[in-house]
Design a protein around this motif. Structure first.
Motif, PDB file in Angstrom:
ATOM      1  N   GLY A  33       5.549  -3.534 -22.782  1.00  0.00           N
ATOM      2  CA  GLY A  33       6.098  -2.457 -21.967  1.00  0.00           C
ATOM      3  C   GLY A  33       7.118  -1.620 -22.705  1.00  0.00           C
ATOM      4  O   GLY A  33       7.304  -0.438 -22.408  1.00  0.00           O
ATOM      5  N   ARG A  34       7.772  -2.219 -23.698  1.00  0.00           N
ATOM      6  CA  ARG A  34       8.845  -1.532 -24.429  1.00  0.00           C
ATOM      7  C   ARG A  34       8.321  -0.685 -25.572  1.00  0.00           C
ATOM      8  O   ARG A  34       8.830   0.389 -25.866  1.00  0.00           O
TER       9      ARG A  34
ATOM     10  N   ARG B 270      -2.364  -5.001 -16.754  1.00  0.00           N
ATOM     11  CA  ARG B 270      -1.326  -3.966 -16.875  1.00  0.00           C
ATOM     12  C   ARG B 270      -1.604  -2.946 -17.980  1.00  0.00           C
ATOM     13  O   ARG B 270      -1.156  -1.795 -17.884  1.00  0.00           O
TER      14      ARG B 270
ATOM     15  N   ASP C 171       8.496 -18.134 -20.462  1.00  0.00           N
ATOM     16  CA  ASP C 171       9.196 -17.355 -21.489  1.00  0.00           C
ATOM     17  C   ASP C 171       8.214 -16.497 -22.284  1.00  0.00           C
ATOM     18  O   ASP C 171       8.460 -15.310 -22.530  1.00  0.00           O
TER      19      ASP C 171
ATOM     20  N   LEU D   1       5.000  -9.428 -21.999  1.00  0.00           N
ATOM     21  CA  LEU D   1       4.961  -8.259 -21.114  1.00  0.00           C
ATOM     22  C   LEU D   1       6.106  -7.300 -21.406  1.00  0.00           C
ATOM     23  O   LEU D   1       5.923  -6.073 -21.371  1.00  0.00           O
ATOM     24  N   GLU D   2       7.270  -7.845 -21.723  1.00  0.00           N
ATOM     25  CA  GLU D   2       8.405  -6.983 -22.063  1.00  0.00           C
ATOM     26  C   GLU D   2       8.132  -6.204 -23.348  1.00  0.00           C
ATOM     27  O   GLU D   2       8.411  -5.000 -23.437  1.00  0.00           O
ATOM     28  N   GLU D   3       7.594  -6.893 -24.371  1.00  0.00           N
ATOM     29  CA  GLU D   3       7.294  -6.215 -25.641  1.00  0.00           C
ATOM     30  C   GLU D   3       6.254  -5.119 -25.451  1.00  0.00           C
ATOM     31  O   GLU D   3       6.393  -4.010 -25.957  1.00  0.00           O
TER      32      GLU D   3
ATOM     33  N   ASN E  55       6.818 -13.636 -20.086  1.00  0.00           N
ATOM     34  CA  ASN E  55       7.783 -12.551 -19.891  1.00  0.00           C
ATOM     35  C   ASN E  55       8.007 -11.760 -21.178  1.00  0.00           C
ATOM     36  O   ASN E  55       8.107 -10.521 -21.156  1.00  0.00           O
ATOM     37  N   THR E  56       8.083 -12.461 -22.301  1.00  0.00           N
ATOM     38  CA  THR E  56       8.354 -11.800 -23.575  1.00  0.00           C
ATOM     39  C   THR E  56       7.195 -10.901 -23.989  1.00  0.00           C
ATOM     40  O   THR E  56       7.403  -9.774 -24.468  1.00  0.00           O
TER      41      THR E  56
END
Length: 414
Positions: free
Chosen positions: A271-272, A322, A261, A267-269, A264-265
């Motif tokens: 990326g966003r 990344r 969790d 990397l999502e933040e 993923n969170t």
């Protein structure tokens, strides 16, 4: 000769507002008694507090109590010393807590006929920060004329700390919330305009629906880092693992459970949003059960189980892979190492992952690391920085870390 323990308690909780001069104005709300605890809390964070009272407030608390609480004389009437000019001119901030509807309305429309409204009138003229903390009955607070007055002073740059609405009353806010707002106003804003992502706390990995494996991280270090960045003007998001500490208002919090969790969170933040700093102070657990039981194991029937563990994904490695231009600061917890061993491992870690800073600590040392308020760390980088922070409160470590980030990294970001 009068006794005060002001010098004993001063900065006993922190130095966030060390030697800042705060004029505390108390008006005739029943919440006036809370000004005593508020004054003490401000002093415990380093402030010098100068009390001013309206005549009505002296009917609720005796001025001698506020004099004892602050260690300074209370102004309850003006003399030839024109105290309202001296206080307003020399204060770093003027705080009215509690503020009655009467005082707010007078201030909004230029009436200066009490020691408090005189101080406010002069402070506004000097351009000093002013904070108003309304406390009164609910219908009085909802009165459109009072709301108009509040809006009027907001437009002049006055800060309003909203009351807690309970039992048809506009109640005095929590003292810690008032103090936090004052920190925000008085702090140097060297992180203004920067987006900061912080991780904190442990993750958990399920064996069955009720049993987990985890570690002993409390999340306090990451929380204090997020708070320090917020106070310094940063736009802060905190990704928090499973913990039970209170998070100060103003920090955007995303809660997670497992390492996957958190992975993923993060990397999502990243990326966003375009973040400037990623500070990985979390303690994601390194292993997870390969096979998880779908229902609760019956310990009366099953005497022994074997749990095979598989490595969880490495957050920092993936972030660095990344987001090559992101400033990354990582924490590294070790166990039972000498100072030299700890430093060398941290430098090696910084070089292997191309990290901007590494904060290393040894959790085997007394009062350092997990589930305590203190820590001892070494802050290192790839270029030879080795900064030892002896055992101290985690809040002070957060301040030192953000100072170093500011000195070595922020000039390239602003």
């Amino acid at each position: 000769m009068k006794y005060s323990d002001k010098d004993i308690i001063k900065a006993s909780k922190g130095k966030e507002i060390l030697d800042k001069k705060i004029t505390l104005c108390v008006t005739g709300s029943i919440a006036a008694y809370k000004s005593i605890d508020l004054a003490r809390e401000l002093i415990k964070h380093g402030a010098e507090v100068y009390p001013v009272m309206t005549e009505d407030s002296t009917k609720i608390i005796n001025p001698s109590v506020l004099e004892w609480a602050t260690g300074n004389p209370v102004v309850i009437e003006l003399s030839g010393g024109v105290e309202h000019i001296a206080l307003a001119k020399n204060s770093d901030l003027v705080l009215v807590a509690p503020a009655t509807a009467n005082t707010i309305a007078k201030f909004a429309y230029g009436v200066a006929d009490t020691p408090v409204t005189l101080v406010l009138s002069v402070a506004l003229g000097y351009g000093k920060p002013i904070v108003i903390v309304p406390a009164m009955h609910g219908p009085m607070y909802d009165n459109p004329i009072l709301q108009e007055a509040l809006n009027r002073i907001r437009e002049k740059g006055v800060y309003i700390i909203e009351p807690r609405i309970e039992e048809e009353k506009a109640k005095f806010p929590e003292i810690e919330d008032i103090v936090l707002e004052i920190f925000k106003i008085l702090y140097e804003k060297d992180y203004r305009g920067l987006k900061v992502l912080v991780t904190a706390g442990p993750t958990i990995e399920y064996i069955d629906p009720v049993r987990v494996i985890t570690n002993m991280s409390s999340g306090k270090m990451g929380m204090y880092i997020a708070l320090e960045a917020l106070l310094r003007g940063g736009d802060v998001t905190l990704i928090m693992g499973k913990t039970y500490i209170n998070i100060p208002r103003g920090i955007r919090v995303i809660t997670v459970e497992t390492t996957k969790d958190m992975y993923n969170t993060v990397l999502e933040e990243l990326g966003r949003e375009k973040y400037d700093l990623f500070i990985s102070a979390g303690a994601p657990i390194d292993y997870t059960p390969t096979d998880k039981y779908e229902s609760k194991l019956d310990s009366r029937k099953i005497r022994e189980i074997e749990v095979k563990l598989t490595q969880t994904p490495k957050i920092i490695e993936e972030v660095r892979k990344r987001f090559k231009d992101l400033r990354v600061i990582a924490f590294k917890a070790e166990y039972n190492l000498s100072d030299d061993e700890l430093i060398n491992k941290a430098i090696k870690y910084a070089n292997e992952l191309n990290l901007d800073l590494v904060v290393a600590n040894d959790v085997s040392r007394k009062n350092a690391g997990f589930r305590v308020d203190t820590n001892e760390v070494f802050i290192v980088d790839k270029k030879g920085l080795i900064k030892h922070v002896p055992l101290t409160h985690k809040r002070e470590i957060a301040k030192t870390l953000l100072d170093i980030i500011g000195e070595r990294l922020l000039s390239k970001l602003h």
